[in-house]
Design an enzyme around this catalytic site. Structure first.
Site, PDB file in Angstrom:
ATOM      1  N   TYR A  18     -10.424 -10.407  -5.773  1.00 21.68           N
ATOM      2  CA  TYR A  18      -9.455 -10.450  -6.871  1.00 21.68           C
ATOM      3  C   TYR A  18      -9.585 -11.702  -7.725  1.00 21.68           C
ATOM      4  O   TYR A  18      -8.812 -11.899  -8.663  1.00 21.68           O
ATOM      5  CB  TYR A  18      -8.025 -10.372  -6.311  1.00 21.68           C
ATOM      6  CG  TYR A  18      -7.763  -9.085  -5.567  1.00 21.68           C
ATOM      7  CD1 TYR A  18      -7.620  -7.884  -6.253  1.00 21.68           C
ATOM      8  CD2 TYR A  18      -7.668  -9.063  -4.178  1.00 21.68           C
ATOM      9  CE1 TYR A  18      -7.392  -6.697  -5.573  1.00 21.68           C
ATOM     10  CE2 TYR A  18      -7.436  -7.890  -3.493  1.00 21.68           C
ATOM     11  CZ  TYR A  18      -7.294  -6.709  -4.201  1.00 21.68           C
ATOM     12  OH  TYR A  18      -7.088  -5.541  -3.521  1.00 21.68           O
ATOM     13  N   LYS A  41      -1.786  -2.513   7.816  1.00 23.58           N
ATOM     14  CA  LYS A  41      -3.032  -2.223   8.526  1.00 23.58           C
ATOM     15  C   LYS A  41      -3.165  -3.112   9.757  1.00 23.58           C
ATOM     16  O   LYS A  41      -2.673  -4.238   9.775  1.00 23.58           O
ATOM     17  CB  LYS A  41      -4.233  -2.451   7.599  1.00 23.58           C
ATOM     18  CG  LYS A  41      -4.509  -1.294   6.651  1.00 23.58           C
ATOM     19  CD  LYS A  41      -5.819  -1.530   5.922  1.00 23.58           C
ATOM     20  CE  LYS A  41      -6.196  -0.344   5.056  1.00 23.58           C
ATOM     21  NZ  LYS A  41      -7.483  -0.546   4.364  1.00 23.58           N
ATOM     22  N   HIS A  91      -4.062  -9.173   4.320  1.00 26.54           N
ATOM     23  CA  HIS A  91      -5.493  -9.106   4.618  1.00 26.54           C
ATOM     24  C   HIS A  91      -5.803  -9.868   5.905  1.00 26.54           C
ATOM     25  O   HIS A  91      -5.203 -10.917   6.166  1.00 26.54           O
ATOM     26  CB  HIS A  91      -6.314  -9.717   3.477  1.00 26.54           C
ATOM     27  CG  HIS A  91      -6.365  -8.865   2.251  1.00 26.54           C
ATOM     28  ND1 HIS A  91      -6.690  -9.356   0.995  1.00 26.54           N
ATOM     29  CD2 HIS A  91      -6.146  -7.532   2.071  1.00 26.54           C
ATOM     30  CE1 HIS A  91      -6.655  -8.364   0.121  1.00 26.54           C
ATOM     31  NE2 HIS A  91      -6.333  -7.265   0.742  1.00 26.54           N
ATOM     32  N   ARG A 149       0.848  -1.181   0.000  1.00 28.08           N
ATOM     33  CA  ARG A 149       0.000   0.000   0.000  1.00 28.08           C
ATOM     34  C   ARG A 149       0.888   1.237   0.000  1.00 28.08           C
ATOM     35  O   ARG A 149       2.040   1.187   0.443  1.00 28.08           O
ATOM     36  CB  ARG A 149      -0.908   0.033   1.228  1.00 28.08           C
ATOM     37  CG  ARG A 149      -1.829  -1.180   1.383  1.00 28.08           C
ATOM     38  CD  ARG A 149      -2.607  -1.073   2.689  1.00 28.08           C
ATOM     39  NE  ARG A 149      -3.555  -2.173   2.865  1.00 28.08           N
ATOM     40  CZ  ARG A 149      -3.278  -3.313   3.487  1.00 28.08           C
ATOM     41  NH1 ARG A 149      -2.050  -3.517   3.975  1.00 28.08           N
ATOM     42  NH2 ARG A 149      -4.191  -4.257   3.618  1.00 28.08           N
ATOM     43  N   HIS A 201      -3.116   2.320  -5.648  1.00 24.27           N
ATOM     44  CA  HIS A 201      -3.832   1.133  -5.179  1.00 24.27           C
ATOM     45  C   HIS A 201      -4.172   0.183  -6.319  1.00 24.27           C
ATOM     46  O   HIS A 201      -4.310  -1.029  -6.104  1.00 24.27           O
ATOM     47  CB  HIS A 201      -5.100   1.533  -4.425  1.00 24.27           C
ATOM     48  CG  HIS A 201      -5.518   0.531  -3.398  1.00 24.27           C
ATOM     49  ND1 HIS A 201      -4.773   0.259  -2.260  1.00 24.27           N
ATOM     50  CD2 HIS A 201      -6.583  -0.300  -3.332  1.00 24.27           C
ATOM     51  CE1 HIS A 201      -5.373  -0.672  -1.553  1.00 24.27           C
ATOM     52  NE2 HIS A 201      -6.468  -1.037  -2.176  1.00 24.27           N
ATOM     53  N   ARG A 234      -1.612  -2.413  -6.620  1.00 29.45           N
ATOM     54  CA  ARG A 234      -1.827  -3.506  -5.657  1.00 29.45           C
ATOM     55  C   ARG A 234      -2.857  -4.487  -6.208  1.00 29.45           C
ATOM     56  O   ARG A 234      -2.698  -5.706  -6.078  1.00 29.45           O
ATOM     57  CB  ARG A 234      -2.284  -2.903  -4.328  1.00 29.45           C
ATOM     58  CG  ARG A 234      -2.570  -3.899  -3.208  1.00 29.45           C
ATOM     59  CD  ARG A 234      -2.813  -3.118  -1.930  1.00 29.45           C
ATOM     60  NE  ARG A 234      -3.483  -3.892  -0.912  1.00 29.45           N
ATOM     61  CZ  ARG A 234      -2.881  -4.683  -0.035  1.00 29.45           C
ATOM     62  NH1 ARG A 234      -1.563  -4.824  -0.088  1.00 29.45           N
ATOM     63  NH2 ARG A 234      -3.561  -5.331   0.888  1.00 29.45           N
TER      64      ARG A 234
END
Length: 305
Positions: free
Chosen positions: A284, A174, A275, A150, A249, A252
């Site tokens: 995806y 994250k 994730h 990211r 993004h 990504r």
């Protein structure tokens, strides 16, 4: 309705905790401002109710009240802000539960297909990475497109996060989680060269891997500009892609799509992307027209006449 002073006084501890939590978690300054604004608006809607007493109904009422003037994406981002707010309170033992996790995200936005570049187009964009510090800019572009970082993770990258012996990078992502990502040999060579060329920082103790020409940590906006300038030059040469909305993004998205098309197990892709849920990675698993045609070519309809 509470005014801003009354709101600040009534929920002073909760707002302070949220600010500290986001800063500690490494949220970007723009995300911190946006999430704090959303959390304040949510607290305003509670009309003085204790945060611990608020529940799923209060969260939904707040989202519904905003729904008339917002789209699915904005609604989901507001929900993410409230979820993060409660996560902070739980972390600081100011709340025992997170009612926002009981509220589902908008399915329309959740099922929206990500925008991504075909692999051959991604390769062609590399020729348009330019600038005075080309190796630095190229490394940034490659980290997002071939390691899936990211923009905030690129921004936070420090010198000691590059593990040359292990040929990996440590990424602080994250949810305040560290993720070790193997680095392809070509990219590792570029990163080593960038480290060698690195400008001496303005601050003696600056640990940033990517430094601006002013000797400061390269900002998120500067990183975004590098990508924007690259895409603009690329689209000039390839007008057929001029309508495609490309960004950091989207690189990504491209990375995730390449892995899945190459047959990489979705659980591995989940870990590489950092994730928390495999459901996020599932977006995806889209297919392209050629794959559809290939699948349909396996169907043999018998002659009817």
């Amino acid at each position: 309705m509470l005014n801003s002073c009354e709101l600040e006084e009534l929920y002073k501890t909760e707002l302070k905790a949220f600010k500290l939590w986001m800063k500690q978690a490494g949220y970007t300054s723009s995300t911190q401002k946006e999430y704090l604004r959303e959390a304040s608006a949510y607290l305003q809607s509670l009309s003085g109710i204790d945060v611990q007493e608020a529940g799923k109904l209060n969260v939904i009422e707040f989202l519904v009240a905003k729904q008339e003037n917002t789209n699915d994406r904005t609604r989901n981002r507001t929900l993410s802000a409230i979820r993060s707010f409660y996560a902070a309170l739980i972390d600081f033992e100011l709340s025992s539960r997170n009612p926002a996790t009981e509220v589902k995200k908008s399915k329309t936005e959740k099922n929206k297909k990500p925008v991504y570049l075909e692999e051959e187009d991604l390769v062609r964009t590399l020729a348009f990475v330019d600038g005075r510090y080309r190796n630095r800019n190229l490394a940034i572009f490659l980290l997002m497109s071939y390691c899936g970082l990211r923009v905030g993770e690129v921004h936070r990258l420090n010198l000691n996060d590059l593990r040359k012996t292990r040929r990996t990078i440590e990424v602080f992502g994250k949810g305040r989680k560290w993720n070790e990502i193997p680095v392809p040999d070509v990219l590792m060579s570029v990163l080593v060269e960038v480290e060698r060329e690195r400008i001496v920082p303005y601050r003696e103790k600056e640990e940033a891997f990517f430094v601006s020409q002013k000797g400061k940590r390269l900002s998120i906006r500067q990183i975004q500009k590098i990508a924007e300038q690259t895409f603009a030059a690329f689209k000039t040469e390839h007008p057929e892609l001029s309508d495609m909305r490309l960004s950091c993004h989207k690189l990504r998205h491209t990375f995730a799509t390449m892995l899945l098309r190459n047959g990489v197990d979705i659980r591995v892709v989940k870990e590489l992307l950092g994730h928390s849920s495999i459901e996020t990675t599932m977006i995806y698993t889209h297919v392209n027209d050629d794959q559809k045609k290939q699948a349909m070519s396996t169907i043999k309809i018998p002659a009817l006449v």
